[in-house]
Design an enzyme around this catalytic site. Structure first.
Site, PDB file in Angstrom:
ATOM      1  N   ASN A   8       0.690  -0.719   0.130  1.00  0.00           N
ATOM      2  CA  ASN A   8       0.212   0.050  -0.267  1.00  0.00           C
ATOM      3  C   ASN A   8       0.564   1.740   0.302  1.00  0.00           C
ATOM      4  O   ASN A   8       1.556   1.897   1.041  1.00  0.00           O
ATOM      5  CB  ASN A   8      -0.907  -0.259   1.109  1.00  0.00           C
ATOM      6  N   TRP A   9       1.347   1.743  -1.189  1.00  0.00           N
ATOM      7  CA  TRP A   9       2.309   2.849  -1.030  1.00  0.00           C
ATOM      8  C   TRP A   9       1.540   4.241  -0.742  1.00  0.00           C
ATOM      9  O   TRP A   9       2.260   5.484  -0.734  1.00  0.00           O
ATOM     10  CB  TRP A   9       2.431   3.330  -2.898  1.00  0.00           C
ATOM     11  N   LYS A  10       0.205   4.648  -0.565  1.00  0.00           N
ATOM     12  CA  LYS A  10      -0.378   5.424   0.383  1.00  0.00           C
ATOM     13  C   LYS A  10      -0.498   7.139  -0.481  1.00  0.00           C
ATOM     14  O   LYS A  10      -0.306   6.727  -2.543  1.00  0.00           O
ATOM     15  CB  LYS A  10      -0.032   5.420   1.459  1.00  0.00           C
ATOM     16  N   HIS A  93      -9.564   0.688   4.935  1.00  0.00           N
ATOM     17  CA  HIS A  93      -8.466   1.778   5.039  1.00  0.00           C
ATOM     18  C   HIS A  93      -8.373   2.394   6.258  1.00  0.00           C
ATOM     19  O   HIS A  93      -9.536   3.116   5.689  1.00  0.00           O
ATOM     20  CB  HIS A  93      -7.359   1.951   4.542  1.00  0.00           C
ATOM     21  N   GLU A  95      -7.152   4.727   7.555  1.00  0.00           N
ATOM     22  CA  GLU A  95      -6.823   6.154   7.032  1.00  0.00           C
ATOM     23  C   GLU A  95      -7.987   6.952   6.288  1.00  0.00           C
ATOM     24  O   GLU A  95      -8.366   7.665   6.673  1.00  0.00           O
ATOM     25  CB  GLU A  95      -5.201   6.377   6.528  1.00  0.00           C
ATOM     26  N   GLU A 160      -5.744  -5.455  10.673  1.00  0.00           N
ATOM     27  CA  GLU A 160      -4.860  -3.987  10.888  1.00  0.00           C
ATOM     28  C   GLU A 160      -5.159  -3.564  11.561  1.00  0.00           C
ATOM     29  O   GLU A 160      -5.897  -1.938  11.802  1.00  0.00           O
ATOM     30  CB  GLU A 160      -4.952  -2.577   9.015  1.00  0.00           C
ATOM     31  N   GLY A 166       2.472   1.955  10.957  1.00  0.00           N
ATOM     32  CA  GLY A 166       3.420   3.282  10.723  1.00  0.00           C
ATOM     33  C   GLY A 166       3.757   4.040  11.746  1.00  0.00           C
ATOM     34  O   GLY A 166       3.973   4.867  11.937  1.00  0.00           O
ATOM     35  N   SER A 205       2.923  -2.155  10.538  1.00  0.00           N
ATOM     36  CA  SER A 205       4.322  -1.973  10.040  1.00  0.00           C
ATOM     37  C   SER A 205       5.372  -3.788  10.314  1.00  0.00           C
ATOM     38  O   SER A 205       5.986  -4.235  10.927  1.00  0.00           O
ATOM     39  CB  SER A 205       4.837  -1.684  11.976  1.00  0.00           C
ATOM     40  N   GLY A 226       3.074  -1.196   4.696  1.00  0.00           N
ATOM     41  CA  GLY A 226       2.680   0.352   3.911  1.00  0.00           C
ATOM     42  C   GLY A 226       4.419   0.020   4.132  1.00  0.00           C
ATOM     43  O   GLY A 226       4.931   0.521   2.557  1.00  0.00           O
ATOM     44  N   GLY A 227       4.799   1.488   4.840  1.00  0.00           N
ATOM     45  CA  GLY A 227       6.062   1.923   4.698  1.00  0.00           C
ATOM     46  C   GLY A 227       7.594   1.203   3.681  1.00  0.00           C
ATOM     47  O   GLY A 227       8.365   0.885   3.274  1.00  0.00           O
TER      48      GLY A 227
HETATM   49  P1  PGA Z   1       3.122  -0.049   7.220  1.00  0.00           P
HETATM   50  O1  PGA Z   1       1.772   0.263   7.067  1.00  0.00           O
HETATM   51  O2  PGA Z   1       3.423  -1.368   7.356  1.00  0.00           O
HETATM   52  O3  PGA Z   1       3.044   1.396   7.077  1.00  0.00           O
HETATM   53  O4  PGA Z   1       2.308   0.654   9.174  1.00  0.00           O
HETATM   54  C1  PGA Z   1       0.131  -0.707   6.758  1.00  0.00           C
HETATM   55  C2  PGA Z   1      -0.890  -0.072   6.135  1.00  0.00           C
HETATM   56  O5  PGA Z   1      -1.521   1.517   6.159  1.00  0.00           O
HETATM   57  O6  PGA Z   1      -1.415  -1.075   5.636  1.00  0.00           O
END
Ligand code: PGA
Length: 244
Positions: A8-10, A93, A95, A160, A166, A205, A226-227
């Site tokens: 997930n590149w956001k 998600h 977010e 999640e 994050g 994470s 994500g990251g």
């Molecule tokens: P993260 O994000 O790996 O940076 O914690 C995961 C996500 O939001 O899908």
């Protein structure tokens, strides 16, 4: 079923970054036991789809609108994602739920729209740190599953925990094992036999250092990253940690 490792590149990267990342991942994808999915920002989907053409790497969006088309300024529909080259979409998600006020009901409508457009949805659920501190985590996730997934449901669920996204704070193996067992039980209760096979991902994470132990847990069918998905080496290292 091979494990799914979804990136997930956001809201990261310009076109050149997206294409370089996609090419790097595609170059390392051959021979992996896992399936790889890249979810770039909307504007990069077509370029990423082009960059991974002819490889096994899949492409997805990070959200879609429930309507096919209409007066919805700034939104993107599921058929538009499909048209741009996506075959998957992340929905609900945390977010989106937090920053855009998305409810379970809206997520369910989006899932229906995604499936109608030929996209496979990844529906995210997870509790906040306050909800976990007050012991409500399973109740919260149970309600999210009941409200966000239409019946029948053909897609994937990602657990999640919001406090692990994050933050570098990964849920412990015990936390993940307990929640994934609960989600499996809940899906079987809500969907019957269909609920036995809905793939479950863990997200929050995930890093090369913890991927192996998380991906080996029962009911964990992959990871939503994500990251670490923004770095070719890290994403591929996670993918290599996947089990068959
Ligand atoms: P993260 O994000 O790996 O940076 O914690 C995961 C996500 O939001 O899908």
């Amino acid at each position: 079923m091979p494990q799914l490792i979804a990136g997930n590149w956001k809201m990261h990267g310009l076109t050149t970054d997206a294409v370089a990342l996609a090419r790097g991942v595609a170059a390392g994808a051959a021979g992996l036991a896992s399936e790889l999915l890249l979810c770039p920002p909307f504007v990069h989907i077509a370029a990423v789809a082009q960059a991974v053409l002819g490889t096994s790497v899949l492409v997805g969006g990070q959200d879609c609108h429930p309507a096919k088309q209409g007066a919805h300024t700034g939104d993107i529909s599921a058929p538009m994602l499909r048209d741009a080259g996506a075959s998957w979409v992340i929905l609900g998600h945390s977010e989106r739920r937090q920053n855009h006020g998305e409810t379970d009901e809206l997520v369910r409508e989006k899932v229906l729209a995604a499936v109608a457009a030929g996209l496979t949805p990844i529906v995210c659920v997870g509790e906040t740190s306050d909800q976990r501190a007050s012991g409500e985590e399973t109740e919260v996730v149970g309600w999210q599953l009941a409200g966000s997934l239409p019946k029948p449901f053909s897609g994937v669920v990602a657990y999640e925990p919001v406090w692990a996204i994050g933050t570098g704070k990964t849920a412990t193996e015990q936390d993940v094992a307990v929640m994934h067992a609960f989600i499996r039980e809940e899906l079987e209760r809500q969907f019957g036999t269909e609920g036995e096979t809905i793939p479950l991902l863990y997200g929050g994470s995930v890093r090369p250092a913890n991927a192996g132990s998380l991906l080996a847990l029962p009911h964990v069918g992959g990871a939503l990253v994500g990251g670490a998905s923004l770095k070719v080496d890290e994403f591929l290292a996670i993918a290599r940690a996947a089990t068959v």
